[in-house]
Design a protein around this motif. Structure first.
Motif, PDB file in Angstrom:
ATOM      1  N   ALA A  89      -9.541  -5.564   1.204  1.00  0.00           N
ATOM      2  CA  ALA A  89      -7.837  -5.674   1.440  1.00  0.00           C
ATOM      3  C   ALA A  89      -7.464  -4.050  -0.115  1.00  0.00           C
ATOM      4  O   ALA A  89      -6.933  -3.664   0.404  1.00  0.00           O
ATOM      5  N   SER A  90      -8.683  -4.274  -0.754  1.00  0.00           N
ATOM      6  CA  SER A  90      -8.392  -3.259  -1.748  1.00  0.00           C
ATOM      7  C   SER A  90      -7.933  -2.473  -1.973  1.00  0.00           C
ATOM      8  O   SER A  90      -7.802  -1.109  -1.703  1.00  0.00           O
ATOM      9  N   ASP A  91      -9.085  -1.381  -0.553  1.00  0.00           N
ATOM     10  CA  ASP A  91      -9.440  -0.447  -0.555  1.00  0.00           C
ATOM     11  C   ASP A  91      -8.188  -0.116   0.616  1.00  0.00           C
ATOM     12  O   ASP A  91      -7.809   1.289   0.614  1.00  0.00           O
ATOM     13  N   LEU A  92      -8.515  -0.954   1.547  1.00  0.00           N
ATOM     14  CA  LEU A  92      -7.028  -0.315   2.347  1.00  0.00           C
ATOM     15  C   LEU A  92      -6.325  -0.685   1.756  1.00  0.00           C
ATOM     16  O   LEU A  92      -5.125   1.002   2.149  1.00  0.00           O
ATOM     17  N   ILE A  93      -5.562  -1.315   1.639  1.00  0.00           N
ATOM     18  CA  ILE A  93      -4.432  -0.741   0.485  1.00  0.00           C
ATOM     19  C   ILE A  93      -3.525  -0.124  -0.341  1.00  0.00           C
ATOM     20  O   ILE A  93      -3.090   0.682  -0.613  1.00  0.00           O
ATOM     21  N   LYS A  94      -5.198   0.427  -1.313  1.00  0.00           N
ATOM     22  CA  LYS A  94      -5.160   1.705  -1.695  1.00  0.00           C
ATOM     23  C   LYS A  94      -5.039   2.794  -1.294  1.00  0.00           C
ATOM     24  O   LYS A  94      -4.065   3.613  -1.439  1.00  0.00           O
ATOM     25  N   ALA A  95      -5.622   3.026   0.004  1.00  0.00           N
ATOM     26  CA  ALA A  95      -5.781   4.166   0.875  1.00  0.00           C
ATOM     27  C   ALA A  95      -4.401   4.506   1.595  1.00  0.00           C
ATOM     28  O   ALA A  95      -3.902   5.580   1.648  1.00  0.00           O
ATOM     29  N   PHE A 114      -3.678   6.033  -8.144  1.00  0.00           N
ATOM     30  CA  PHE A 114      -5.145   4.582  -8.244  1.00  0.00           C
ATOM     31  C   PHE A 114      -5.981   5.135  -9.349  1.00  0.00           C
ATOM     32  O   PHE A 114      -7.057   5.873  -8.621  1.00  0.00           O
ATOM     33  N   SER A 115      -6.848   4.732 -10.773  1.00  0.00           N
ATOM     34  CA  SER A 115      -7.863   5.188 -10.906  1.00  0.00           C
ATOM     35  C   SER A 115      -8.305   3.319 -10.852  1.00  0.00           C
ATOM     36  O   SER A 115      -9.760   3.914 -10.939  1.00  0.00           O
ATOM     37  N   LYS A 116      -8.184   2.815 -10.494  1.00  0.00           N
ATOM     38  CA  LYS A 116      -8.653   0.426 -10.299  1.00  0.00           C
ATOM     39  C   LYS A 116      -8.076   0.031  -9.286  1.00  0.00           C
ATOM     40  O   LYS A 116      -6.774   0.045  -9.546  1.00  0.00           O
ATOM     41  N   PHE A 117      -8.720  -0.275  -8.190  1.00  0.00           N
ATOM     42  CA  PHE A 117      -7.333  -1.015  -7.691  1.00  0.00           C
ATOM     43  C   PHE A 117      -8.301  -2.190  -7.402  1.00  0.00           C
ATOM     44  O   PHE A 117      -8.939  -2.366  -6.039  1.00  0.00           O
ATOM     45  N   THR A 118      -7.585  -3.089  -7.558  1.00  0.00           N
ATOM     46  CA  THR A 118      -8.295  -4.626  -7.117  1.00  0.00           C
ATOM     47  C   THR A 118      -7.057  -5.932  -6.845  1.00  0.00           C
ATOM     48  O   THR A 118      -6.941  -6.000  -8.502  1.00  0.00           O
ATOM     49  N   LEU A 119      -7.635  -6.849  -5.960  1.00  0.00           N
ATOM     50  CA  LEU A 119      -7.015  -8.128  -6.260  1.00  0.00           C
ATOM     51  C   LEU A 119      -6.790  -9.046  -7.272  1.00  0.00           C
ATOM     52  O   LEU A 119      -6.070  -9.462  -7.077  1.00  0.00           O
ATOM     53  N   GLY A 120      -7.566  -9.364  -8.141  1.00  0.00           N
ATOM     54  CA  GLY A 120      -7.922 -10.552  -8.591  1.00  0.00           C
ATOM     55  C   GLY A 120      -9.330 -11.115  -7.829  1.00  0.00           C
ATOM     56  O   GLY A 120      -9.329 -11.794  -6.666  1.00  0.00           O
ATOM     57  N   SER A 121      -9.609 -12.386  -8.782  1.00  0.00           N
ATOM     58  CA  SER A 121     -10.223 -13.770  -8.129  1.00  0.00           C
ATOM     59  C   SER A 121      -8.775 -14.667  -7.639  1.00  0.00           C
ATOM     60  O   SER A 121      -9.206 -15.936  -7.371  1.00  0.00           O
ATOM     61  N   VAL A 122      -7.523 -14.191  -7.866  1.00  0.00           N
ATOM     62  CA  VAL A 122      -6.731 -15.744  -7.739  1.00  0.00           C
ATOM     63  C   VAL A 122      -6.042 -15.265  -6.411  1.00  0.00           C
ATOM     64  O   VAL A 122      -5.330 -14.694  -5.766  1.00  0.00           O
ATOM     65  N   ARG A 243       6.272  -1.791  10.118  1.00  0.00           N
ATOM     66  CA  ARG A 243       4.929  -2.719  10.592  1.00  0.00           C
ATOM     67  C   ARG A 243       3.659  -1.727  10.566  1.00  0.00           C
ATOM     68  O   ARG A 243       3.201  -0.691  11.221  1.00  0.00           O
ATOM     69  N   LYS A 244       2.113  -2.407  10.872  1.00  0.00           N
ATOM     70  CA  LYS A 244       1.078  -1.818  10.749  1.00  0.00           C
ATOM     71  C   LYS A 244       0.507  -2.554  11.953  1.00  0.00           C
ATOM     72  O   LYS A 244       0.308  -3.905  12.357  1.00  0.00           O
TER      73      LYS A 244
END
Length: 566
Positions: A89-95, A114-122, A243-244
């Motif tokens: 999801a991180s790559d999809l949301i970033k794009a 964005f230079s870094k994008f991750t949703l985290g561990s929670v 909507r996507k």
């Protein structure tokens, strides 16, 4: 003899007491049975039954009926697979979000990526799900979600001054409702052709901005500009009705894409009794209107200085993508000059309450917050005229704001050529001509009478007369004075030549005539939209700014054909 009489009286009294006791016990037993039946009936009641008996407005604020089902099982599985979801999801949301960020990039920045994008561990927690009644060829599901994320999101920001700043977005707290649409339904596994997802409702979105190795406050206004950009990007990229679409089976799903379905015509007429936000003088109100709160779709009225009963009479147009769920929001602010404007109040209108093709005249009470309806303080009212025109139904009703409405049959023939066929024009030209609509005619106003006018004289009477003014042309007339009456009858007619009927207003002010002056009694303000559409009508109007009183009027519109350059 006395003994016998006493004995008889005692027996009668005793029997009476016994009868009363038995009746009392029977009555109490009957009441207990009825109470038991009532309790049993309440125990069998459903939520729908309780809503029918007692409408929602009578419930305390802490009573909430929810049709959402718990999703503990889904949360457990989502926690297990979240590391894999995070990566995908991180790559999809970033794009998908990065181009929107660039679109709403503040003027002071030369680059925003964005230079870094991750949703985290929670993993987020889904707190409920419900099925929305929709059309027969699809299934619509809404899922409520809460997420206190530990995401690692870093924005690479560059200014035109050559300064490069890595800004971290942290402490994200989100609560909202996602909508999933499975459509169309097909007879091939998995039984639906595509999935649409969208953020149906954004209840809460909090986050903190921090410059890595520095202080974001070193550049004034940067923090607010970036926060506004992020919120606009979310609104434009995923908030409903956007909507996507994810195709599941091969096919053409263009009908699921976001498309305009109609046009909302809004006339901001006036406001009254606004709360005064200034210590010295009065507020300087202006209005902000939107259906989707995007910068390029938000309309702002002019500011009326030092006035708590402002008159705007301004017309706006809004593109509608989903008339069943969208709503018009009006926010009234007090202009504070170089300081941030202060909110006076806000209101909204659900578009599903509007009848297509019919002008709706509404007075809306202003509230402090549209989400939390616990504030009962009176903050004033705003007056709107609304007309919703679905695309494809223009010929089934009359739209007075259309560019063709003000044209006579002769004008249409001259404009279209010898055979009357209109020239094909592009959308931009048509939009420009809609703004140039001019409706010319003669307005006849009959001031019939007034009723229950307020007392302004010491003797308990008044000598009322009415002043009629066209706001745009400033043409003015007045009735005769009726002495010593709170229910005067005039029966006088006045004609006004109106050059621009859609953008002019009729103001009727009632005054009390005195030998050494005059006293204001109240006023009525009318737009000409209704009389242009109906031709003529009779109405009784309440006086504004008065404790009592109403004015009885008859209005008639006579259009005058005019020639314009094609």
């Amino acid at each position: 003899m006395g003994f016998i009489v006493g004995l008889l009286i005692g027996l009668v009294v005793g029997l009476g007491i016994i009868v009363l006791f038995v009746r009392s016990e029977n009555s109490r037993s009957k009441l207990r049975n009825e109470l038991a039946k009532t309790v049993a009936a309440f125990a069998r009641m459903t939520v729908e039954d309780s809503r029918k008996i007692l409408p929602a407005q009578f419930y305390p604020s802490w009573v909430v009926f929810s049709q959402r089902q718990k999703l503990n099982w889904l949360n457990q599985h989502l926690t297990k697979i979240w590391p894999y979801v995070d990566k995908a999801a991180s790559d999809l949301i970033k794009a998908s979000v990065e181009p929107v960020l660039e679109q709403y990039r503040p003027i002071i920045l030369s680059s925003l990526k964005f230079s870094k994008f991750t949703l985290g561990s929670v993993a987020p927690q889904f707190t409920g799900v419900s099925i929305v009644e929709d059309e027969a060829d699809g299934v619509t599901m809404e899922m409520e979600m809460q997420w206190d994320a530990n995401s690692s999101i870093i924005l690479d920001i560059k200014t035109y001054l050559g300064v490069s700043l890595p800004v971290q977005v942290k402490d994200i707290g989100f609560t909202g409702v996602f909508r999933l649409i499975f459509k169309p339904l097909v007879n091939e596994f998995p039984c639906f052709g595509a999935v649409c997802f969208s953020l149906r409702k954004k209840k809460k979105l909090d986050f903190t901005l921090k410059v890595i190795g520095g202080d974001i406050s070193t550049i004034p206004g940067l923090s607010d500009a970036i926060e506004s950009t992020i919120r606009d990007a979310i609104e434009d990229s995923i908030m409903w009705p956007v909507r996507k679409i994810i195709p599941i089976l091969p096919g053409d799903y263009s009908d699921l894409e976001l498309k305009p379905v109609g046009m909302l015509e809004v006339k901001l007429v006036q406001a009254r009794d606004l709360t005064n936000k200034d210590i010295i003088g009065k507020s300087d109100p202006y209005a902000v209107l939107y259906v989707r709160p995007l910068p390029n779709r938000t309309k702002k009225s002019k500011t009326i200085n030092n006035e708590l009963n402002p008159i705007w009479n301004e017309h706006y147009e809004f593109i509608i993508e989903d008339a069943t769920t969208q709503h018009l929001v009006v926010r009234i602010y007090d202009d504070e000059g170089f300081q941030a404007a202060e909110l006076i109040g806000c209101a909204q209108v659900q578009l599903k309450e509007l009848e297509p093709g019919k002008v709706k005249d509404v007075w809306l009470n202003l509230v402090k917050d549209l989400e939390i309806q616990r504030d009962t303080k009176y903050r004033g009212q705003v007056h709107l005229e609304l007309l919703y025109c679905p695309f494809g139904t223009e010929n089934s009703f009359t739209n007075p704001f259309s560019s063709n409405f003000s044209m006579t049959s002769l004008e249409k023939v001259l404009k279209g050529g010898v055979n009357g066929t209109e020239a094909i024009e592009n959308e931009k030209t048509v939009t420009q001509k809609k703004k140039e609509v001019i409706i010319r005619g003669v307005l006849s106003v009959s001031v019939i009478s007034a009723e229950d006018l307020p007392v302004v004289d010491l003797m308990g009477k008044a000598d009322p007369y009415v002043v009629l003014t066209m706001k745009k042309s400033e043409a003015r007339n007045k009735t005769r004075v009726v002495n010593d009456s709170l229910n005067p009858v005039w029966n006088q007619m006045f004609d006004f030549v109106v050059e621009d009927g859609l953008h002019d207003m009729l103001i009727l002010e009632v005054w009390d005539h005195d030998t050494f002056g005059k006293d204001y009694m109240g006023r009525c303000i009318l737009t000409l939209t209704r009389v242009i559409l109906e031709g003529e009508y009779k109405d009784s109007l309440q006086l504004q700014g008065a404790k009592s009183g109403k004015l009885n009027l008859y209005l008639k519109w006579m259009p005058q054909p005019i020639f314009r350059d094609s």
